[in-house]
Design an enzyme around this catalytic site. Structure first.
Site, PDB file in Angstrom:
ATOM      1  N   ASN A  72      66.107  45.256   1.376  1.00  0.00           N
ATOM      2  CA  ASN A  72      66.971  44.110   1.706  1.00  0.00           C
ATOM      3  C   ASN A  72      67.879  44.585   2.822  1.00  0.00           C
ATOM      4  O   ASN A  72      68.835  45.328   2.572  1.00  0.00           O
ATOM      5  CB  ASN A  72      67.869  43.726   0.515  1.00  0.00           C
TER       6      ASN A  72
ATOM      7  N   GLU B 293      62.797  45.318  -2.879  1.00  0.00           N
ATOM      8  CA  GLU B 293      63.948  45.849  -3.629  1.00  0.00           C
ATOM      9  C   GLU B 293      64.676  44.682  -4.308  1.00  0.00           C
ATOM     10  O   GLU B 293      64.786  43.603  -3.721  1.00  0.00           O
ATOM     11  CB  GLU B 293      64.898  46.516  -2.623  1.00  0.00           C
TER      12      GLU B 293
ATOM     13  N   CYS C  77      64.497  50.954   0.092  1.00  0.00           N
ATOM     14  CA  CYS C  77      65.296  50.493   1.235  1.00  0.00           C
ATOM     15  C   CYS C  77      65.915  51.618   2.049  1.00  0.00           C
ATOM     16  O   CYS C  77      65.239  52.242   2.832  1.00  0.00           O
ATOM     17  CB  CYS C  77      66.365  49.497   0.782  1.00  0.00           C
TER      18      CYS C  77
ATOM     19  N   ASN D 285      69.606  51.111  -9.149  1.00  0.00           N
ATOM     20  CA  ASN D 285      68.754  50.301  -8.290  1.00  0.00           C
ATOM     21  C   ASN D 285      67.367  50.939  -8.398  1.00  0.00           C
ATOM     22  O   ASN D 285      67.130  52.019  -7.861  1.00  0.00           O
ATOM     23  CB  ASN D 285      69.292  50.339  -6.859  1.00  0.00           C
TER      24      ASN D 285
ATOM     25  N   GLU E 218      76.688  48.601  -2.991  1.00  0.00           N
ATOM     26  CA  GLU E 218      75.744  49.380  -3.820  1.00  0.00           C
ATOM     27  C   GLU E 218      76.417  50.595  -4.458  1.00  0.00           C
ATOM     28  O   GLU E 218      76.100  50.964  -5.578  1.00  0.00           O
ATOM     29  CB  GLU E 218      74.552  49.827  -2.971  1.00  0.00           C
TER      30      GLU E 218
ATOM     31  N   LYS F 278      66.972  54.628  -7.035  1.00  0.00           N
ATOM     32  CA  LYS F 278      67.385  54.815  -5.623  1.00  0.00           C
ATOM     33  C   LYS F 278      68.421  55.925  -5.471  1.00  0.00           C
ATOM     34  O   LYS F 278      69.449  55.926  -6.160  1.00  0.00           O
ATOM     35  CB  LYS F 278      67.924  53.490  -5.082  1.00  0.00           C
TER      36      LYS F 278
END
Ligand code: CDV
Length: 315
Positions: free
Chosen positions: A197, A47, A172, A110, A146, A127
């Site tokens: 991550n 990621e 993730c 993302n 995020e 994501k």
């Protein structure tokens, strides 16, 4: 005849904030060449692979944030990865921060892409399960912003028929959610590709490091088995800009077994001959969805978002 695709997870050690994209891409190209030499046809990168994990910082200046985003894919710095894919015959999954201009506005996601062995971009995923918070929380040892820097992905969980199989992607935190795998499983996915991550330390509550690793693995193993699919997961890990990030890149078989796992917290390639037919017996027996799913009793899963316990006696 077995459909064996040798796949690799390309774990990356830390990427420092001041490490140029071109240097990271060179590290990735080396891993791609190693994958090719090892007979791999597909390699999974982490990621947000091209930069440090920047959501760990609160940045008030949007231009500072945007410096971590890609405005085109491939761009000048990432084009060599696409060229290598074609030259070496190695497809790849790559996670990066995407800045898109859509419908007259700037959007930030993302994102992960799937590139085939001809160097063609065949799939994109944005994501959906964005963890963390959107406001600056200075009491935390580090931020996880995020929810501030990205929109929720708007592409759903598609699968792609490519490279001899049916591939899906997630990113993730998505790997912790059974819904991710089941939506992919309902489309017959044979390999779920993902990068991550994950800080070794839980910034909100005390949680031992061994549990962080257990939760990473147990969710992927369950998702793999319950949907009869391979899961290939690549970490960006090690001590990155003062925050320790978990390793443990893994290739999980449709049986739920770990077929390969990284030993270091540095750039490391792990690979396995993945028989895409291995999950078939699971899909045809215990998790034969058409025969055994009871959707008439699953309504709450989509109707209700948060948990609502029953009232206590007398209330
Ligand atoms: N990048 C992530 O999504 N990380 C989360 C952390 C914050 C728990 C993860 O699920 O690994």
């Amino acid at each position: 005849m077995a459909r064996v695709v040798r796949m690799a997870a390309a774990q990356l050690g830390p990427v420092a904030r001041d490490e140029p994209r071109a240097a990271v891409v060179e590290r990735m190209r080396r891993l791609m060449r190693d994958a090719r030499a090892d007979g791999c046809r597909l390699i999974v990168f982490p990621e947000l692979a091209l930069t440090t994990f920047f959501p760990r910082w609160y940045m008030a200046n949007q231009a500072e944030v945007d410096a971590f985003f890609e405005v085109e894919m491939p761009g000048a710095e990432t084009r060599p990865l696409f060229e290598d894919a074609k030259r070496l015959g190695v497809g790849f999954h790559l996670g990066y921060a995407e800045l898109a201009r859509e419908g007259g506005r700037v959007r930030r996601f993302n994102t992960a892409i799937l590139v085939d062995t001809e160097g063609r971009l065949v799939g994109k995923y944005r994501k959906i399960h964005l963890p963390g918070h959107s406001a600056h929380e200075p009491q935390r040892p580090f931020q996880h912003l995020e929810k501030r820097y990205f929109e929720i992905g708007d592409l759903g969980f598609p699968v792609w028929r490519t490279m001899g199989g049916i591939f899906g992607m997630c990113i993730c935190n998505d790997r912790r959610w059974p819904e991710t795998y089941r939506v992919l499983g309902l489309q017959g996915v044979e390999a779920v590709l993902l990068g991550y991550n994950t800080p070794t330390v839980n910034a909100v509550i005390q949680e031992p490091a061994h549990l962080r690793m257990l939760h990473h693995l147990v969710t992927m193993q369950a998702g793999a088995y319950q949907n009869g699919t391979w899961v290939v997961a690549a970490a960006k890990c090690g001590m990155e800009d003062g925050v320790h990030m978990m390793g443990g890149s893994a290739i999980v078989a449709p049986t739920g077994e770990i077929a390969a796992q990284a030993k270091t917290e540095a750039d490391e390639l792990i690979a396995h001959d993945c028989d895409l037919d291995l999950g078939r017996y699971i899909k045809e027996t215990v998790f034969n969805f058409a025969q055994h799913r009871r959707t008439e009793y699953y309504g709450l899963i989509v109707e209700r978002v948060g948990m609502v316990p029953p009232p206590k006696d007398g209330q």
